[in-house]
Design an enzyme around this catalytic site. Structure first.
Site, mmCIF file in Angstrom:
data_model
loop_
_atom_site.group_PDB
_atom_site.id
_atom_site.type_symbol
_atom_site.label_atom_id
_atom_site.label_comp_id
_atom_site.label_asym_id
_atom_site.label_seq_id
_atom_site.Cartn_x
_atom_site.Cartn_y
_atom_site.Cartn_z
ATOM 1 N N HIS A 178 0.679 -1.226 0.087
ATOM 2 C CA HIS A 178 -0.191 0.037 -0.012
ATOM 3 C C HIS A 178 0.899 1.341 -0.039
ATOM 4 C CE1 HIS A 178 -3.537 -2.280 1.824
ATOM 5 N NE2 HIS A 178 -3.320 -2.773 0.568
ATOM 6 N N GLY A 198 -1.921 -10.085 12.103
ATOM 7 C CA GLY A 198 -2.503 -8.610 12.497
ATOM 8 C C GLY A 198 -3.118 -7.983 11.578
ATOM 9 N N ALA A 239 0.072 -10.243 18.575
ATOM 10 C CA ALA A 239 1.161 -10.776 17.448
ATOM 11 C C ALA A 239 2.646 -10.505 18.236
ATOM 12 C CB ALA A 239 1.227 -9.998 16.402
#
Ligand code: APR
Length: 241
Positions: free
Chosen positions: A118, A186, A230
């Protein structure tokens, strides 16, 4: 054998591992996630800001939102989850870290083979000619414009309605298809095309593991679903590698 022991065993025997990370990995660094109980989107509705039309109509508001996030991200540090992934990468012959995060924390912690799906919030580019520009924009002095074509400068991240960088997507899909072990870490596993990567891995024979604080649409499809933080689960695991 417990599920954690099986996962440790899979890591030890993996020749090729791919990991997909999401905002939950950076939560312990102090960067709020988007969705969920403590998610940013409960407060702000940035899905309305994170698209090219919104930027063209209200560049000042969109830049204000990104400048706020840049400031926040500049102040934070990688956490135990990031460092555990660095350790895991060292143990496995082929390792690809595919991230939806734009905060640069995987690279900062020392991960090497990182695919940013992204983009990266610290980078900027022209909305018209795509020319990258330096990070030192003085946003307080007004909107930034491209030196080459005069177009507005925007954050170099992928917005809703935009395509991912083809190179990054190709690398991520290849890693998913070629790995023998895939970890979804996550992420709410909701946003495409990233959300399809675990399924692609599984369809190509990978063992599929998920670590998340809560169940996601992916959880029922995994070989092992580990519920929890996590940073806690991964740092425990690295003691046994
Ligand atoms: N450990 C593990 N999981 C966690 C932790 C933690 N410490 N904290 C939160 N989570 C989980 C949440 O349960 C949730 O499933 O992380 C997930 C975060 O989900 P999102 O906020 O939806 O983030 P992400 O999946 O990365 O979003 C994908 O959507 O908003 C767009 O482009 C943006 O990259 C982003 C994409």
């Amino acid at each position: 054998m417990t599920e954690i022991q099986i996962f440790i065993d899979k890591i030890k025997n993996s020749q090729n591992m791919a990991v997909l990370t999401g905002a939950g990995v950076s939560a312990a660094s102090g960067i709020p996630t988007f969705r969920g109980q403590a998610g940013l989107w409960k407060k702000y509705r940035p899905e309305e800001l994170a698209n090219p039309q919104a930027f063209r109509s209200h560049p000042d508001i969109v830049w204000e939102w990104y400048a706020w996030r840049r400031d926040l991200i500049r102040k934070v540090k990688p956490n135990l989850a990031h460092y555990a992934l660095v350790e895991i990468e060292k143990k496995i012959p082929a390792f690809t870290l595919i991230t939806q995060n734009i905060d640069n924390l995987h690279q900062l912690s020392g991960s090497v083979n990182v695919v940013e799906l992204h983009g990266n919030i610290m980078k900027s580019k022209c909305i018209d000619c795509n020319l990258p520009t330096s990070d030192n924009l003085n946003l307080k002095a007004g909107l930034p414009y491209c030196r080459s074509c005069g177009g507005l400068i925007r954050p170099d991240v992928v917005w809703f309605g935009e395509s991912l960088q083809i190179d990054a997507l190709n690398k991520a899909q290849t890693a998913a298809m070629e790995c023998d072990l895939f970890l979804s870490l996550g992420t709410s596993a909701l946003v495409e095309p990233a959300a399809s990567l675990p399924y692609l891995a599984k369809a190509n024979g990978a063992f599929l593991v998920e670590i998340n604080m809560e169940e996601t649409p992916l959880s029922s499809q995994t070989d092992i679903f580990l519920i929890g933080q996590a940073e806690k689960i991964l740092s425990e695991i690295t003691h046994y590698l």
